[in-house]
Design a protein around this motif. Structure first.
Motif, PDB file in Angstrom:
ATOM      1  N   LEU A   8       0.838  -1.189   0.000  1.00 57.36           N
ATOM      2  CA  LEU A   8       0.000   0.000   0.000  1.00 57.36           C
ATOM      3  C   LEU A   8       0.877   1.244   0.000  1.00 57.36           C
ATOM      4  O   LEU A   8       1.784   1.376   0.834  1.00 57.36           O
ATOM      5  CB  LEU A   8      -0.897  -0.002   1.247  1.00 57.36           C
ATOM      6  CG  LEU A   8      -1.815   1.188   1.472  1.00 57.36           C
ATOM      7  CD1 LEU A   8      -2.851   1.292   0.357  1.00 57.36           C
ATOM      8  CD2 LEU A   8      -2.505   1.085   2.831  1.00 57.36           C
ATOM      9  N   VAL A   9       0.620   2.133  -0.943  1.00 60.04           N
ATOM     10  CA  VAL A   9       1.281   3.448  -0.985  1.00 60.04           C
ATOM     11  C   VAL A   9       0.220   4.499  -0.711  1.00 60.04           C
ATOM     12  O   VAL A   9      -0.813   4.535  -1.393  1.00 60.04           O
ATOM     13  CB  VAL A   9       1.943   3.714  -2.356  1.00 60.04           C
ATOM     14  CG1 VAL A   9       2.614   5.085  -2.360  1.00 60.04           C
ATOM     15  CG2 VAL A   9       2.962   2.635  -2.675  1.00 60.04           C
ATOM     16  N   ALA A  10       0.454   5.339   0.284  1.00 59.20           N
ATOM     17  CA  ALA A  10      -0.530   6.341   0.678  1.00 59.20           C
ATOM     18  C   ALA A  10       0.050   7.742   0.529  1.00 59.20           C
ATOM     19  O   ALA A  10       1.224   7.977   0.840  1.00 59.20           O
ATOM     20  CB  ALA A  10      -0.968   6.114   2.119  1.00 59.20           C
ATOM     21  N   PHE A  11      -0.789   8.645   0.048  1.00 63.75           N
ATOM     22  CA  PHE A  11      -0.451  10.067  -0.043  1.00 63.75           C
ATOM     23  C   PHE A  11      -1.509  10.840   0.721  1.00 63.75           C
ATOM     24  O   PHE A  11      -2.709  10.635   0.500  1.00 63.75           O
ATOM     25  CB  PHE A  11      -0.459  10.553  -1.494  1.00 63.75           C
ATOM     26  CG  PHE A  11       0.681  10.090  -2.343  1.00 63.75           C
ATOM     27  CD1 PHE A  11       1.724  10.944  -2.648  1.00 63.75           C
ATOM     28  CD2 PHE A  11       0.709   8.797  -2.858  1.00 63.75           C
ATOM     29  CE1 PHE A  11       2.779  10.531  -3.455  1.00 63.75           C
ATOM     30  CE2 PHE A  11       1.741   8.368  -3.664  1.00 63.75           C
ATOM     31  CZ  PHE A  11       2.795   9.233  -3.965  1.00 63.75           C
ATOM     32  N   ARG A  12      -1.087  11.744   1.591  1.00 61.01           N
ATOM     33  CA  ARG A  12      -2.059  12.626   2.234  1.00 61.01           C
ATOM     34  C   ARG A  12      -2.593  13.617   1.202  1.00 61.01           C
ATOM     35  O   ARG A  12      -1.867  14.052   0.298  1.00 61.01           O
ATOM     36  CB  ARG A  12      -1.416  13.383   3.390  1.00 61.01           C
ATOM     37  CG  ARG A  12      -2.425  14.182   4.212  1.00 61.01           C
ATOM     38  CD  ARG A  12      -1.758  14.930   5.337  1.00 61.01           C
ATOM     39  NE  ARG A  12      -2.717  15.754   6.063  1.00 61.01           N
ATOM     40  CZ  ARG A  12      -2.392  16.649   6.994  1.00 61.01           C
ATOM     41  NH1 ARG A  12      -1.118  16.820   7.324  1.00 61.01           N
ATOM     42  NH2 ARG A  12      -3.318  17.357   7.591  1.00 61.01           N
ATOM     43  N   HIS A  13      -3.865  13.966   1.345  1.00 57.20           N
ATOM     44  CA  HIS A  13      -4.498  14.916   0.437  1.00 57.20           C
ATOM     45  C   HIS A  13      -3.800  16.277   0.470  1.00 57.20           C
ATOM     46  O   HIS A  13      -2.978  16.559   1.350  1.00 57.20           O
ATOM     47  CB  HIS A  13      -5.979  15.083   0.795  1.00 57.20           C
ATOM     48  CG  HIS A  13      -6.207  15.602   2.183  1.00 57.20           C
ATOM     49  ND1 HIS A  13      -6.017  16.928   2.534  1.00 57.20           N
ATOM     50  CD2 HIS A  13      -6.591  14.977   3.335  1.00 57.20           C
ATOM     51  CE1 HIS A  13      -6.284  17.107   3.806  1.00 57.20           C
ATOM     52  NE2 HIS A  13      -6.622  15.938   4.329  1.00 57.20           N
ATOM     53  N   ALA A  14      -4.126  17.140  -0.470  1.00 62.37           N
ATOM     54  CA  ALA A  14      -3.571  18.495  -0.521  1.00 62.37           C
ATOM     55  C   ALA A  14      -4.055  19.316   0.675  1.00 62.37           C
ATOM     56  O   ALA A  14      -5.079  18.997   1.295  1.00 62.37           O
ATOM     57  CB  ALA A  14      -3.987  19.175  -1.822  1.00 62.37           C
ATOM     58  N   PRO A  15      -3.342  20.386   1.034  1.00 64.00           N
ATOM     59  CA  PRO A  15      -3.763  21.225   2.164  1.00 64.00           C
ATOM     60  C   PRO A  15      -5.161  21.812   1.954  1.00 64.00           C
ATOM     61  O   PRO A  15      -5.628  21.970   0.822  1.00 64.00           O
ATOM     62  CB  PRO A  15      -2.713  22.341   2.186  1.00 64.00           C
ATOM     63  CG  PRO A  15      -1.538  21.798   1.448  1.00 64.00           C
ATOM     64  CD  PRO A  15      -2.084  20.865   0.421  1.00 64.00           C
ATOM     65  N   VAL A  16      -5.800  22.139   3.062  1.00 68.14           N
ATOM     66  CA  VAL A  16      -7.103  22.800   3.011  1.00 68.14           C
ATOM     67  C   VAL A  16      -6.954  24.231   3.537  1.00 68.14           C
ATOM     68  O   VAL A  16      -6.079  24.505   4.360  1.00 68.14           O
ATOM     69  CB  VAL A  16      -8.168  22.038   3.829  1.00 68.14           C
ATOM     70  CG1 VAL A  16      -8.337  20.627   3.299  1.00 68.14           C
ATOM     71  CG2 VAL A  16      -7.803  22.006   5.304  1.00 68.14           C
ATOM     72  N   TRP A  56      -7.749   4.014  -3.751  1.00 64.09           N
ATOM     73  CA  TRP A  56      -8.723   4.032  -2.658  1.00 64.09           C
ATOM     74  C   TRP A  56      -8.815   5.428  -2.060  1.00 64.09           C
ATOM     75  O   TRP A  56      -7.844   6.184  -2.065  1.00 64.09           O
ATOM     76  CB  TRP A  56      -8.302   3.052  -1.564  1.00 64.09           C
ATOM     77  CG  TRP A  56      -8.307   1.626  -1.997  1.00 64.09           C
ATOM     78  CD1 TRP A  56      -7.302   0.966  -2.660  1.00 64.09           C
ATOM     79  CD2 TRP A  56      -9.350   0.680  -1.809  1.00 64.09           C
ATOM     80  NE1 TRP A  56      -7.665  -0.331  -2.884  1.00 64.09           N
ATOM     81  CE2 TRP A  56      -8.919  -0.535  -2.387  1.00 64.09           C
ATOM     82  CE3 TRP A  56     -10.616   0.735  -1.221  1.00 64.09           C
ATOM     83  CZ2 TRP A  56      -9.701  -1.687  -2.382  1.00 64.09           C
ATOM     84  CZ3 TRP A  56     -11.396  -0.406  -1.207  1.00 64.09           C
ATOM     85  CH2 TRP A  56     -10.940  -1.596  -1.780  1.00 64.09           C
ATOM     86  N   SER A  57      -9.980   5.741  -1.502  1.00 61.17           N
ATOM     87  CA  SER A  57     -10.147   7.016  -0.801  1.00 61.17           C
ATOM     88  C   SER A  57     -11.363   6.950   0.101  1.00 61.17           C
ATOM     89  O   SER A  57     -12.201   6.046  -0.016  1.00 61.17           O
ATOM     90  CB  SER A  57     -10.312   8.174  -1.794  1.00 61.17           C
ATOM     91  OG  SER A  57     -11.606   8.152  -2.382  1.00 61.17           O
ATOM     92  N   HIS A 155      -1.543  -1.157  -3.954  1.00 62.39           N
ATOM     93  CA  HIS A 155      -2.734  -0.322  -3.879  1.00 62.39           C
ATOM     94  C   HIS A 155      -2.297   1.106  -3.553  1.00 62.39           C
ATOM     95  O   HIS A 155      -1.284   1.319  -2.874  1.00 62.39           O
ATOM     96  CB  HIS A 155      -3.673  -0.842  -2.799  1.00 62.39           C
ATOM     97  CG  HIS A 155      -4.255  -2.182  -3.105  1.00 62.39           C
ATOM     98  ND1 HIS A 155      -5.444  -2.343  -3.783  1.00 62.39           N
ATOM     99  CD2 HIS A 155      -3.809  -3.436  -2.832  1.00 62.39           C
ATOM    100  CE1 HIS A 155      -5.713  -3.628  -3.900  1.00 62.39           C
ATOM    101  NE2 HIS A 155      -4.735  -4.316  -3.340  1.00 62.39           N
ATOM    102  N   LEU A 156      -3.068   2.065  -4.015  1.00 62.82           N
ATOM    103  CA  LEU A 156      -2.802   3.479  -3.752  1.00 62.82           C
ATOM    104  C   LEU A 156      -3.942   4.045  -2.917  1.00 62.82           C
ATOM    105  O   LEU A 156      -5.116   3.783  -3.204  1.00 62.82           O
ATOM    106  CB  LEU A 156      -2.689   4.249  -5.070  1.00 62.82           C
ATOM    107  CG  LEU A 156      -2.602   5.781  -4.973  1.00 62.82           C
ATOM    108  CD1 LEU A 156      -1.339   6.213  -4.255  1.00 62.82           C
ATOM    109  CD2 LEU A 156      -2.656   6.400  -6.377  1.00 62.82           C
ATOM    110  N   LEU A 157      -3.596   4.811  -1.916  1.00 59.10           N
ATOM    111  CA  LEU A 157      -4.581   5.443  -1.040  1.00 59.10           C
ATOM    112  C   LEU A 157      -4.343   6.943  -0.995  1.00 59.10           C
ATOM    113  O   LEU A 157      -3.220   7.383  -0.725  1.00 59.10           O
ATOM    114  CB  LEU A 157      -4.479   4.852   0.371  1.00 59.10           C
ATOM    115  CG  LEU A 157      -5.258   5.547   1.490  1.00 59.10           C
ATOM    116  CD1 LEU A 157      -6.747   5.535   1.197  1.00 59.10           C
ATOM    117  CD2 LEU A 157      -4.957   4.887   2.829  1.00 59.10           C
TER     118      LEU A 157
END
Length: 204
Positions: A8-16, A56-57, A155-157
């Motif tokens: 699993l490779v995960a990236f945090r979403h862009a800043p808000v 995935w999200s 998988h990508l998250l």
């Protein structure tokens, strides 16, 4: 961890565009468009030389929108799972942290003392987040082990910070204190193994 061998490779979403506000489950738009965030993640994947088998999200737009865009670019399926939602802050959602501390001092103090086991009013504790993320992680491992595609990519998250930190606990064995102490940069890759019990044995 070798990104070529992780599950699993995960990236945090862009800043808000919020500061000092409690916004766990609020559907806050990110500062970047879905296309720009997806492009940034795609560049990160190119550097890692991995091609995900699925994206995935959570259903929240700051994760779901770039995940859908990435899936379209990569020709991979996009799957939404509510177990990947950010921590629920209940009655505190959308309020400034300074107002919460002033207006709800007893609950706020109780949460600060024991946030691993105590959640905000109507919200979740860290352990409750851990339980649902562990359920997702185990199910993902079981699916990967029985798919018959051992040479497929990871998988990508596209993830929330709380989910990333819960994955550090369930997949890497860190404590919650350690998971919270380490930064979770936006749009940066983090790699996680899938459950050992679910991974196919070498040569099978």
């Amino acid at each position: 961890m070798d990104p070529l061998n992780c599950g699993l490779v995960a990236f945090r979403h862009a800043p808000v565009p919020l500061s000092g506000v409690c916004y766990g489950r609020l559907n806050v738009a990110a500062e970047l468009t879905a296309e720009a965030a997806a492009a940034a993640i795609e560049r990160g994947l190119a550097e890692l030389r991995v091609r995900p088998r699925a994206v995935w999200s959570s259903p929240l737009s700051r994760c779901a929108a770039p995940a859908a865009e990435l899936a379209a670019r990569l020709g991979a399926p996009h799957a939404v799972d509510e177990r990947l939602l950010e921590i629920a802050y209940g009655a505190w959602e959308g309020r400034a942290w300074s107002d919460i501390e002033r207006d709800d001092p007893l609950a706020y103090a109780a949460w600060l003392r024991d946030w691993e086991r105590v959640g905000p009013p109507g919200g979740e504790s860290a352990i409750e987040v851990e339980a649902r993320v562990r359920s997702f992680w185990r199910a993902l491992g079981a699916t990967s082990a029985t798919s018959g595609a051992s040479d497929a990519g990871p998988h990508l998250l596209v993830a929330h910070a709380g989910v990333l930190r819960a994955l550090r606990v369930v997949a890497c064995g860190t404590s919650w204190i350690e998971a919270m102490s380490a930064p979770a940069p936006h749009l940066a890759a983090e790699h996680f193994p899938l459950p050992w019990s679910a991974l196919p044995l070498a040569g099978t």
